[in-house]
Design an enzyme around this catalytic site. Structure first.
Site, PDB file in Angstrom:
ATOM      1  N   LYS B 206     -23.548  54.304   3.282  1.00 45.96           N
ATOM      2  CA  LYS B 206     -22.338  54.817   3.740  1.00 45.96           C
ATOM      3  C   LYS B 206     -21.407  53.498   4.416  1.00 45.96           C
ATOM      4  O   LYS B 206     -21.958  53.181   5.516  1.00 45.96           O
ATOM      5  CB  LYS B 206     -22.172  56.023   4.895  1.00 45.96           C
ATOM      6  CG  LYS B 206     -20.764  56.423   4.972  1.00 45.96           C
ATOM      7  CD  LYS B 206     -20.727  57.456   6.126  1.00 45.96           C
ATOM      8  CE  LYS B 206     -20.632  56.781   7.409  1.00 45.96           C
ATOM      9  NZ  LYS B 206     -19.074  56.070   7.719  1.00 45.96           N
ATOM     10  N   GLU B 280     -28.890  47.860  14.524  1.00 45.58           N
ATOM     11  CA  GLU B 280     -28.059  46.692  14.947  1.00 45.58           C
ATOM     12  C   GLU B 280     -26.968  46.792  15.659  1.00 45.58           C
ATOM     13  O   GLU B 280     -25.712  47.528  15.102  1.00 45.58           O
ATOM     14  CB  GLU B 280     -27.994  45.598  13.702  1.00 45.58           C
ATOM     15  CG  GLU B 280     -28.039  44.167  13.983  1.00 45.58           C
ATOM     16  CD  GLU B 280     -26.683  43.835  14.480  1.00 45.58           C
ATOM     17  OE1 GLU B 280     -26.002  43.716  15.349  1.00 45.58           O
ATOM     18  OE2 GLU B 280     -25.721  43.347  13.221  1.00 45.58           O
TER      19      GLU B 280
END
Lengths: 299, 500
Positions: B206, B280
Site C-alpha cells: 500500500k 522503519e
C-alpha cells in the site's frame, strides 16, 4: 593587517568540493539568462597571447579583435583586457587608446618565476612604465612547496609595491600545487600580501584552471571578504575554451560570492579561443542557427 | 580532548548576518522539464492478481499536485474485501507458480523490472515530482536511479541466497504486507518489493494516499514485464486500508515505513500474533560539526542533510550541533548559502527545494514554525520568493534553541534546522544521543580517528562522516530506539524476508 599563521592548514574536503561543483554544473541556463551570460562572459575576457613568437603585428591584430569582436553584431561588449608580455605592452597600449580595454602584462619572469627577485621586480617596473594597467605575476612555487611561506609572502608584497597604481593579479599556478589545501593556503597568502586578483594558472602547465580549484579560491575570497570587507577578484586561466564551460564558471561565482563579483572588475577569464565560441553561441541565440567558424575572425 | 578542541578560534566574522547579495543582475530563466509525455489517467484502480480491478465499495479519493493544489487524478479506496482479495491472490501466487520457478528465473524477473524502470526513468521522475512535490533534480538524479539500483542489487541475490546465509536453507515467509510513506514513494516501494521478491515472497503493498501515482505506474510496468499474476499486488487507500493489511490473518510479515506513532500502533496490533515485522520510523538526526572540519564542505553537507526533499526525510539531519569556536562562522555561511537556494516549481530543473507534500503536512510544519518562535527561538528564513499557490515553506534556521525545546525534540519533517553549540566531543555526543530517536547522524571533522571515536559512540543506525543522506543498496539502513526495528538494504535487508 594581522595575517594568519600560514603554517596552519585550512582543511578542504576534495570529495565535497567535487560534489558541490557537480551540483552547480547541473544548473540549466536557458533563453534570456543564457544570452546575458554569454555577453557577460565576453566582457570578462582577458584576451591573451603569450607565445615566444609574439610580434607587434600579432599583438595589433589581437587588439583590433578585442575592440571589435564581431562586427556583424553591434552592441557587443568588448573584452575586459588584452594580456601580453612586457615587451608588447606599448604596442597594445597604443592600439587600445581611447577604449576602456585594459592592458595586462605578465611579469616576474613568467611563467616559471625562476629569476632573482630584483630581476622580477625590474620586469614588473618595466611593464608598468610601458603603460600596463594590470600585472599578472607568478608566485615562487618551489619556495611555497618548500614551506617558505614568508618568503613567498614578502615577494608578493614587493611586487605589489613595484606595481604602483597597476592592479596586481597573483598567479598561483595551481597545477603545480597539487592539493586543494595548498591552493587555499596560496590564495590566503596572496590576498594578505596585497593581491587585487588571484589567478589559477599561467596556461603553460597542465592542468590549468579547473572548477574545483576555482571554487576553493572563490571560497577563500569569500572568507577574506567576511574578515576584512575587501573584495578580491578572481581569474581562472587556461583550459576554458567553450561557452558552456564559461557559463558554468559564472554559475559558480554567482552562487558562491553573489552579484557584486559578476562583473569584469572582480572576475576575468584568461583565455584566447573562448572568445570565438562565445561569439558563435551569441549568434546562435540571436539567429537560431550555428555559423561556421569561418565567419568569425581568428584574431 | 584534542588540541583542536581547545584551540582558540582564529576567526570571527565581522558581520553576523548575510551580506552577500545573491539577487542580481543575472537571474536564471525558467527551465521547465517537459512533462507532456508522461501520461496520467483520470482514475486508477487497484492492482490485484495481475489485473486492474474496481474497489468493492466503489469509492475513490482525489490526489493533488502540492505545487499547484490542482487535482491530478483519483485512486481507488481499498477496503477489507479488497485487501482480502489481494492477500488471496498473493497467497495463490506464492503457493503456485512463484514457488515452483527456479531462483534464477526469479532473479531474471527482478532484473527485467530494473531495466524497464531505467528505460522509463524520466517518466517516473516527472510523475514523482508532479504527485509529491519533490524537485525534478532529485527525482531524476537521486530517487529513480536508486530505485533501479535497488532492484538490480536484489536481483543479483535471488539465486545466491545460500551464500548470503551459509549453512542454512533460506526460506521465504510467504505473503508480505508492505506499507510505505509519501516522502520517497517509488524508492520506498523498491526497498520493500525488491528484497521480498528476491527471497521468494509475494507482496501486498500500500503506497501513501498522497503519493500513489508512481506505484500504480509501477503496477503497469509489472504487468508489461510478465511477472506471474499475484506476485505483486498494489492497493491504495489511507490509514484504514493500512490497518486492514496489518490485521489480516493470512499475512506472514509486515514491513512498514512511516511515523513512530503509527509504528507503535502496528507493533501493538501485532503483539501476540505470529507475524514478523520490520519498522522503519522517525528520526531527529544530529549533524556534529567540529572546529577542525572543512567548513565550506560541512555547510554543503548541512544543506543536503536538511533541505534535501524539503526535509521530508526520516533520516534528515535536523539538529545542527556545532562546536562553539566555529559557530558564528558556520551560521553566517549557512545564512549566505540559504540565499542561493531556489524554492518553487518542482518541475523546474533549477529548483532546489520543492513543495511540501500535502496540505496536512504544510499545516504541521507551519505549526512548528510558530511553536519555535513561541519557545523563544530566533528564526531565520531564506529570502527567496515562493509561488503564491501550492504548499511552499522557506528554508528555515532556528538559532538560540536548547535541548529542552520541542522544536529540538520532535520530528518536524520539514525544511527546518535547529542550531545548538557544544564545547567538547563528549558534550557533542551526549547531545546527539539525547533523543528518543536513533536513525542517522553526521560527523564533520578533518581527523579520521575522531570520526571513529565519535561515530562509535553515537546511538544511531547510520553515521555519515563528512557527508550526509548518501544511500546505496549494499548498505543496511534502520534505527535504534524509537526509530524502528530491523534493517533494510544490503544483506541485512535480505535477512528480513527469510525465515529464521
Amino acid at each position: 593587517m594581522k595575517h594568519p599563521d600560514f603554517n596552519q592548514t585550512i582543511p578542504i574536503d576534495e570529495v565535497g568540493v567535487t560534489e558541490r561543483v557537480a551540483r552547480l554544473n547541473s544548473r540549466s541556463i536557458k533563453k534570456d539568462s543564457k544570452v546575458q551570460a554569454l555577453k557577460l562572459a565576453l566582457s570578462m575576457i582577458d584576451h591573451t597571447t603569450l607565445e615566444g613568437s609574439d610580434s607587434p603585428g600579432k599583438v595589433i591584430q589581437l587588439c583590433k579583435k578585442a575592440r571589435q569582436p564581431h562586427p556583424a553584431i553591434p552592441d557587443l561588449p568588448t573584452v575586459a583586457a588584452v594580456c601580453v608580455y612586457p615587451r608588447m605592452v606599448s604596442v597594445a597600449k597604443k592600439e587600445l587608446k581611447g577604449t576602456d580595454i585594459n592592458v595586462a602584462s605578465v611579469a616576474t619572469a613568467f611563467p616559471s618565476g625562476q629569476a632573482p627577485l630584483f630581476m622580477r621586480l625590474e620586469d614588473t617596473k618595466f611593464a608598468v612604465s610601458e603603460g600596463a594597467d594590470e600585472i599578472d605575476m607568478v608566485i615562487s612555487r618551489g619556495a611555497f612547496l618548500n614551506g617558505e611561506f614568508s618568503l613567498v609572502f614578502d615577494e608578493i608584497a614587493a611586487v605589489k609595491e613595484a606595481c604602483g597604481e597597476a592592479h596586481l593579479k597573483v598567479i598561483l599556478e595551481t597545477g603545480e600545487l597539487h592539493t586543494l589545501e595548498n591552493v587555499r593556503k596560496a590564495s590566503d597568502l596572496a590576498m594578505h600580501a596585497g593581491a587585487d586578483f588571484i589567478k589559477t594558472s599561467t596556461g603553460k602547465v597542465s592542468p590549468a584552471a579547473t572548477q574545483p580549484v576555482t571554487l576553493v579560491m572563490l571560497e577563500a575570497i569569500r572568507d577574506f571578504y567576511y574578515k576584512t570587507d575587501k573584495m578580491i577578484g578572481m581569474k581562472p586561466a587556461g583550459g576554458i575554451r567553450t561557452a558552456k564551460q564559461a557559463i558554468q564558471y559564472l554559475v559558480i561565482v554567482k552562487e558562491t560570492l553573489g552579484a557584486a563579483w559578476l562583473n569584469k572588475k572582480y572576475f576575468r577569464f584568461g583565455a584566447s579561443s573562448l572568445t570565438n565560441d562565445l561569439l558563435m553561441q551569441i549568434v546562435k541565440q540571436e539567429t537560431g542557427h550555428y555559423q561556421s567558424l569561418d565567419y568569425f575572425s581568428n584574431d | 580532548m584534542s588540541n583542536t578542541e581547545t584551540k582558540e578560534a582564529t576567526y570571527k566574522p565581522t558581520s553576523p548576518n548575510s551580506k552577500l547579495d545573491f539577487e542580481s543582475v543575472w537571474e536564471y530563466a525558467p527551465a521547465p522539464q517537459d512533462s507532456d509525455f508522461a501520461e496520467v489517467k483520470d482514475r486508477y484502480e487497484l492492482f490485484i492478481g495481475g489485473k486492474f480491478v474496481k474497489p468493492s465499495k466503489g469509492r475513490y479519493f482525489k490526489s493533488t499536485n502540492p505545487a499547484t493544489e490542482e487535482e491530478i487524478t483519483e485512486f481507488a479506496e481499498a477496503t477489507q474485501k479488497d485487501i482480502d482479495k489481494a492477500v488471496k491472490a498473493a497467497r495463490k501466487a506464492y503457493e503456485g507458480e512463484w514457488s515452483r520457478i527456479s531462483a534464477k528465473e526469479r532473479g531474471k524477473y527482478i532484473y527485467r523490472i530494473a531495466r524497464m524502470l531505467q528505460e522509463r526513468a524520466r517518466e517516473f521522475a516527472v510523475l514523482e515530482s508532479m504527485d509529491g512535490g519533490k524537485p525534478i533534480r532529485e527525482s531524476r538524479d537521486v530517487d529513480i536511479p536508486l530505485v533501479a539500483a535497488y532492484f538490480f542489487y536484489y536481483a543479483g541475490w535471488a539465486d545466491k541466497l545460500e551464500y548470503a546465509f551459509p549453512g542454512k536453507k533460506p526460506e521465504p515467509y510467504g505473503v508480505c504486507g508492505q506499507i510505505i510513506p509519501w516522502n520517497f514513494p517509488l524508492l520506498m516501494l523498491a526497498w520493500k518489493i525488491a528484497p521480498a521478491l528476491a527471497t521468494g515472497n509475494t507482496v501486498v503493498l500500500k503506497p501513501a494516499e498522497t503519493t500513489s501515482l508512481t506505484a500504480l505506474k509501477f503496477a503497469e510496468l509489472v504487468k508489461d514485464c510478465g511477472l506471474p499474476d499475484g506476485v505483486i499486488n498494489i492497493v491504495t487507500g489511507a490509514g484504514q486500508t493500512g490497518a486492514e493489511i496489518v490485521n489480516h490473518q493470512d499475512i506472514d510479515k509486515i514491513a512498514f515505513t512511516g511515523s513512530t506513532n503509527v509504528g507503535k500502533i502496528i507493533q501493538k496490533s501485532l503483539a501476540g500474533t505470529d507475524k514478523k515485522y520490520t519498522l522503519e520510523l522517525g528520526g531527529k538526526g544530529a549533524l556534529v560539526i567540529f572546529e577542525d572540519a572543512p567548513i565550506d564542505q560541512a555547510v554543503e553537507g548541512i544543506i543536503n542533510a536538511i533541505y534535501f526533499n524539503q526535509g521530508h526525510v526520516c533520516c534528515a539531519g535536523s539538529r545542527l550541533l556545532v562546536q562553539e569556536g566555529v559557530a558564528d562562522k558556520v551560521i553566517q555561511k549557512l545564512k549566505d548559502r540559504l540565499g542561493t537556494l531556489i524554492v518553487g516549481d518542482p518541475l523546474d530543473k533549477n529548483t532546489d527545494v520543492g513543495a511540501i507534500n500535502s496540505k496536512e503536512q504544510f499545516e504541521t510544519v507551519n505549526k512548528y514554525l510558530e511553536l519555535g518562535v513561541e519557545e523563544g527561538a530566533d528564526i531565520y528564513q531564506a529570502k527567496c520568493s515562493i509561488p503564491e499557490n501550492g504548499y511552499f515553506i522557506r528554508p528555515t534556521l532556528f538559532t538560540n534553541v536548547s535541548q529542552s525545546n520541542r522544536v529540538v525534540q520532535e520530528e518536524i519533517f520539514g525544511p527546518i534546522l535547529t542550531v545548538q553549540t557544544f564545547r567538547t566531543a563528549d558534550e557533542g555526543i551526549d547531545k546527539a544521543n539525547n533523543t528518543p530517536y536513533g536513525l542517522a547522524n553526521g560527523v564533520w571533522t578533518d581527523k579520521g580517528s575522531k570520526i571513529f571515536k565519535v561515530g562509535s559512540k553515537m546511538r544511531s543506525g547510520v553515521v555519515w562522516a563528512n557527508t550526509y543522506n548518501k544511500f546505496d543498496p549494499t548498505s543496511p539502513f534502520g534505527g535504534y530506539k524509537e526509530s524502528g526495528v530491523g534493517r533494510e538494504g544490503g544483506m541485512h535487508g535480505l535477512a528480513a524476508y527469510i525465515r529464521n
